[in-house]
Design a protein around this motif. Structure first.
Motif, short mmCIF file in Angstrom:
data_model
loop_
_atom_site.label_atom_id
_atom_site.label_comp_id
_atom_site.label_asym_id
_atom_site.label_seq_id
_atom_site.Cartn_x
_atom_site.Cartn_y
_atom_site.Cartn_z
N SER A 58 -41.23 -30.24 -50.85
CA SER A 58 -40.42 -30.17 -49.63
C SER A 58 -41.29 -30.38 -48.40
CB SER A 58 -39.68 -28.83 -49.55
OG SER A 58 -40.60 -27.75 -49.54
N ALA B 44 -42.28 -34.14 -48.18
CA ALA B 44 -41.17 -34.93 -47.63
C ALA B 44 -41.06 -34.74 -46.13
CB ALA B 44 -39.86 -34.54 -48.32
N ARG B 45 -41.17 -33.51 -45.65
CA ARG B 45 -41.10 -33.25 -44.21
C ARG B 45 -42.26 -33.90 -43.48
NH1 ARG B 45 -43.92 -30.62 -41.06
NH2 ARG B 45 -44.88 -29.32 -42.65
N ALA C 281 -44.04 -36.52 -44.42
CA ALA C 281 -43.84 -37.98 -44.42
C ALA C 281 -42.81 -38.39 -43.36
CB ALA C 281 -43.42 -38.46 -45.80
N THR C 282 -41.74 -37.61 -43.26
CA THR C 282 -40.71 -37.89 -42.25
C THR C 282 -41.28 -37.76 -40.84
OG1 THR C 282 -38.93 -37.16 -43.72
CG2 THR C 282 -38.45 -37.16 -41.36
N ASP C 283 -42.07 -36.72 -40.60
CA ASP C 283 -42.68 -36.52 -39.28
C ASP C 283 -43.61 -37.67 -38.93
OD1 ASP C 283 -41.32 -34.13 -39.05
OD2 ASP C 283 -43.08 -32.87 -39.44
N ALA D 62 -43.57 -40.76 -40.16
CA ALA D 62 -42.77 -41.98 -39.98
C ALA D 62 -42.05 -42.00 -38.65
CB ALA D 62 -41.77 -42.13 -41.13
N LYS D 63 -41.62 -40.83 -38.19
CA LYS D 63 -40.93 -40.72 -36.91
C LYS D 63 -41.89 -41.00 -35.74
CE LYS D 63 -40.28 -36.70 -35.45
NZ LYS D 63 -40.10 -35.31 -35.26
#
Length: 113
Positions: A75, A78-79, A81-83, A85-86
């Motif tokens: 989890s 994933a967070r 990677a999202t941060d 990418a953002k």
């Protein structure tokens, strides 16, 4: 936090995991000294931010940032990677320094993995 995009094609955007101390911190320092944009990852918020501030202070490179994640938890991966990418349109280099083998016994994460 948005990662600044380098105008110089010789300069890279580099993510260093496990950069709050040891080899990862020294790697981040060397890359920042070369003028690259450096994303420092760590698990401990205080230690990671302190390492990031130290690298900036030592190099004068303001394109150094800190991100916190426990990479033993999917989890968090994933967070994280999202941060990234953002805040960053691409990575040129990933230095996978985080991790370790401590002892002979298998342990499971809080997620049961």
């Amino acid at each position: 936090m948005t990662i600044a995009k380098e105008a110089d094609p010789a300069k890279k955007t580099i993510l260093v995991t496990g950069a709050s101390g040891g080899i990862g911190k020294q790697t981040a320092l060397a890359l920042a000294q070369q003028g690259h944009t450096v994303i420092m990852h760590g698990r401990n918020p205080g230690k990671t931010r302190q390492a990031c501030e130290w690298v900036i202070e030592q190099t004068g490179n303001r394109n150094v940032s800190a991100y916190i994640a426990d990479l033993s938890l999917m989890s968090e991966v994933a967070r994280f990677a999202t941060d990234i990418a953002k805040d960053c349109d691409h990575l040129d280099v990933l230095v996978n320094n985080a991790g370790g083998q401590f002892g002979n016994d298998r342990e499971t994460t809080a997620e049961g993995a």
